[in-house]
Design a protein around this motif. Structure first.
Motif, mmCIF file in Angstrom:
data_model
loop_
_atom_site.group_PDB
_atom_site.id
_atom_site.type_symbol
_atom_site.label_atom_id
_atom_site.label_comp_id
_atom_site.label_asym_id
_atom_site.label_seq_id
_atom_site.Cartn_x
_atom_site.Cartn_y
_atom_site.Cartn_z
ATOM 1 N N VAL A 176 0.976 -0.760 -0.087
ATOM 2 C CA VAL A 176 0.133 0.202 -0.403
ATOM 3 C C VAL A 176 1.756 1.998 0.190
ATOM 4 C CG1 VAL A 176 -2.072 1.480 1.391
ATOM 5 C CG2 VAL A 176 -1.759 -0.710 1.019
ATOM 6 N N TYR A 177 0.776 1.791 -0.674
ATOM 7 C CA TYR A 177 1.527 3.589 -0.319
ATOM 8 C C TYR A 177 0.423 4.772 -0.446
ATOM 9 C CZ TYR A 177 5.462 1.038 -2.139
ATOM 10 O OH TYR A 177 6.771 0.057 -2.578
ATOM 11 N N ALA A 178 0.729 5.513 -0.025
ATOM 12 C CA ALA A 178 0.075 7.002 0.258
ATOM 13 C C ALA A 178 0.212 7.819 -0.102
ATOM 14 C CB ALA A 178 -0.267 6.819 1.460
ATOM 15 N N ALA B 106 -0.271 9.488 -9.892
ATOM 16 C CA ALA B 106 0.219 8.595 -8.461
ATOM 17 C C ALA B 106 1.867 9.102 -8.930
ATOM 18 C CB ALA B 106 -0.067 7.051 -8.229
ATOM 19 N N MET B 107 2.420 8.752 -10.504
ATOM 20 C CA MET B 107 4.093 8.825 -10.213
ATOM 21 C C MET B 107 4.211 10.656 -10.001
ATOM 22 S SD MET B 107 4.424 6.238 -10.795
ATOM 23 C CE MET B 107 6.846 7.186 -10.487
ATOM 24 N N MET C 19 5.203 10.430 -0.806
ATOM 25 C CA MET C 19 4.222 9.303 -1.243
ATOM 26 C C MET C 19 4.922 8.721 -0.022
ATOM 27 S SD MET C 19 4.793 6.512 -3.908
ATOM 28 C CE MET C 19 3.440 7.511 -5.270
ATOM 29 N N ALA C 20 4.595 8.075 0.910
ATOM 30 C CA ALA C 20 5.192 6.623 1.981
ATOM 31 C C ALA C 20 4.190 5.383 1.809
ATOM 32 C CB ALA C 20 4.511 7.246 2.971
ATOM 33 N N VAL D 189 -3.980 11.692 1.252
ATOM 34 C CA VAL D 189 -5.199 12.881 0.965
ATOM 35 C C VAL D 189 -5.485 11.176 -1.430
ATOM 36 C CG1 VAL D 189 -4.997 14.951 0.304
ATOM 37 C CG2 VAL D 189 -3.545 13.006 -1.401
ATOM 38 N N ARG D 190 -4.762 10.298 -1.014
ATOM 39 C CA ARG D 190 -4.917 9.233 -1.398
ATOM 40 C C ARG D 190 -4.316 7.590 -1.535
ATOM 41 N NH1 ARG D 190 -3.550 9.128 -7.797
ATOM 42 N NH2 ARG D 190 -3.217 7.255 -9.114
#
Length: 552
Positions: A308-310, A372-373, A379-380, A442-443
């Motif tokens: 999972v990335y956020a 996303a990129m 990103m975490a 946020v995503r």
């Protein structure tokens, strides 16, 4: 470094130089045994490592031809790359992250919580946690795990701070920067980590434990190790009594060679180990060497391998600092009320931009992917490591329709997720998303399973010969001077990363081999030479002339 004769009847031949093979080589040479360590890959040095993901991948990864089948996602996304492992001296310890939790007590006695599950090939390990605990302690000291033996924990990087705050946000209690195989302070003649984030390309300063620059040089220092890189073993040879006589391999010059051995130990990982033993079939072993149970190649496991990335509204810079120095244990115990058996860990994970683009959504494109990129700096990320079910139908077989560069059939990896695997992965995805949402993501992005870095099973331990391939010490039931020394011998996968257990079992196996050789309890096979001079008369010979060998 000694160079043993091809016909030396006293050597132990070890196939593979990673966590199992490299550790076994050190422990055996330390006990005074002569060891020939055969590694298919090159002997790189840390100075040769490159901090460029794709260049490094081509330098270190096992890229020999493989095929896949089954319904698992990797067969669609990476049909010729079911596993992301290394082909180099040091094996996958060159590129691994370093997470080292222990197995839990219940994970050795799994038939109880697997009971009644359709399609699960349930079997208890022939050992318990109590049997392996002393070797866990020795392995942790050997590796230098943070949080053990007076070694401090690693400091928290930004990715961990987000991870830990999220863990608190959802009510988790058991989290820390990990039992991690990286020096936080100078130790064992190696420096402390410089907190370089792109660590899957090899540790240039040697702060992360790897057999490349720990166990193998220590074995060489004993004067008992003959390390042969560029040596791709294609068969374990046997005699008329069914005992191993040595190994046939293709050397760095492309010549076929035979190395005589009193004992053969195979540590090629859970794909190459069964491939080699299946390819060593003969009159006494028509279904593959040490396969009277029919279990060789079966029960292949690979863990969940999803992430999972956020993305947040401010920078995280997750790539700064050790990439997996974070560990949540709350979901690891068995709790069937969640809708599945077994458990999983949430572990920190950062990837560089090229690998993120490859793994986040393989083949993806369009605005959803590119946006996303674009959020990479903010990103975490975390990885989901959980127990998948042993199934007889998940297996490694020989694909005789495709041959490798040495004319040998390539391995085919067949895998279907069990319903328990799917339920666990869904729960883990939701847990990771909830963790990040609790601290303002946020995503969130779910990644599908990657090519496996944890390859488990296929030559499993069993108390009875009819249930598995090897006994409690990794010794083949059918061939008493043949051993399996990697995660192939695991009866089940457990939730934990496998390396610590591989190292602990290798220490235990070396102790057993030494005791049995001292007692004269391991028979040696009888090789018959074809009449040519096997050469290599002096231990320090620089060249070993080729020869062939037959077996009676």
């Amino acid at each position: 470094m000694p160079r043993y004769r091809y016909d030396d009847e006293d050597v132990v031949a070890i196939v593979g130089s990673g966590a199992g093979g490299g550790t076994l080589a050190h422990e055996l040479t330390k006990a005074g045994h002569k060891v020939v360590l055969l590694e298919a890959g090159h002997h790189h040095t840390p100075d040769e490592f490159v901090n460029d993901e794709w260049r490094s991948f081509k330098q270190l990864a096992w890229l020999d031809r493989r095929t896949t089948s089954g319904s698992f996602r990797v067969a669609k996304d990476f049909p010729n790359l079911p596993a992301w492992i290394c082909k180099t001296v040091g094996g996958t310890t060159v590129h691994w992250a370093g997470c080292c939790p222990r197995f839990m007590e219940h994970e050795f006695k799994t038939s109880t919580y697997y009971d009644g599950m359709d399609g699960v090939n349930a079997l208890d390990w022939p050992i318990s946690l109590a049997d392996i605990e002393p070797y866990y302690e020795r392995a942790e000291a050997k590796i230098g795990l943070t949080g053990t033996n007076g070694i401090p924990q690693l400091p928290a990087n930004n990715n961990y701070k987000v991870f830990a705050n999220g863990a608190q946000g959802v009510g988790y209690k058991r989290f820390h920067t990990g039992r991690y195989a990286v020096n936080p302070v100078p130790r064992d003649g190696r420096p402390a980590t410089i907190q370089d984030g792109f660590a899957f390309q090899g540790s240039k300063n040697r702060s992360r434990w790897s057999t490349l620059y720990t166990e193998i040089p220590k074995a060489q220092a004993t004067g008992k190790l003959d390390l042969r890189p560029g040596s791709h073993v294609i068969r374990v040879e046997t005699d008329g009594q069914g005992l191993a006589t040595g190994v046939t391999y293709i050397d760095a010059d492309g010549l076929e060679q035979f190395q005589r051995a009193r004992i053969v130990a195979v540590a090629g990982n859970a794909i190459e180990t069964p491939r080699l033993l299946l390819n060593s079939a003969g009159n006494l072993f028509p279904d593959g060497l040490a396969n009277s149970s029919g279990q060789l190649g079966r029960n292949y496991m690979r863990h969940l391998t999803a992430s999972v990335y956020a993305i947040f509204d401010k920078p995280v810079h997750m790539y700064r600092g050790e990439p997996m120095a974070g560990h949540i244990e709350d979901e690891a115990p068995n709790d069937p009320s969640r809708g599945f058996v077994g458990g999983y860990y949430l572990q920190l994970l950062s990837l560089g931009v090229p690998f993120m683009a490859a793994f986040m959504d393989p083949g993806g494109w369009g605005r959803e992917f590119t946006s996303a990129m674009e959020g990479y700096t903010n990103m975490a990320g975390l990885w989901l490591v959980g127990e998948d079910m042993p199934q007889q139908t998940n297996r490694v077989t020989l694909n005789h329709d495709e041959l490798d560069q040495f004319g040998q059939p390539v391995p085919n990896v067949h895998f279907d997720d069990h319903p328990n695997d799917l339920a666990m992965r869904e729960h883990a995805w939701q847990a990771g998303q909830a963790l990040y949402e609790s601290v303002g993501a946020v995503r969130t992005i779910r990644t599908p399973p990657y090519p496996a870095t944890h390859n488990i099973g296929t030559a499993r331990m069993s108390e009875r010969a009819q249930d598995g391939v090897v006994n409690a010490f990794g010794q083949a039931h059918d061939v008493p001077n043949l051993f399996v020394s990697d995660a192939s011998q695991f009866t089940t996968g457990a939730a934990a990363n496998p390396t610590l257990t591989i190292v602990a079992l290798a220490i235990r196996q070396a102790e057993y081999i030494t005791d049995q050789l001292r007692a004269g309890s391991i028979p040696s096979g009888h090789a018959v030479w074809d009449g040519r001079d096997p050469g290599g008369a002096a231990p320090d010979a620089t060249e070993l002339p080729g020869q062939t060998v037959g077996a009676s």
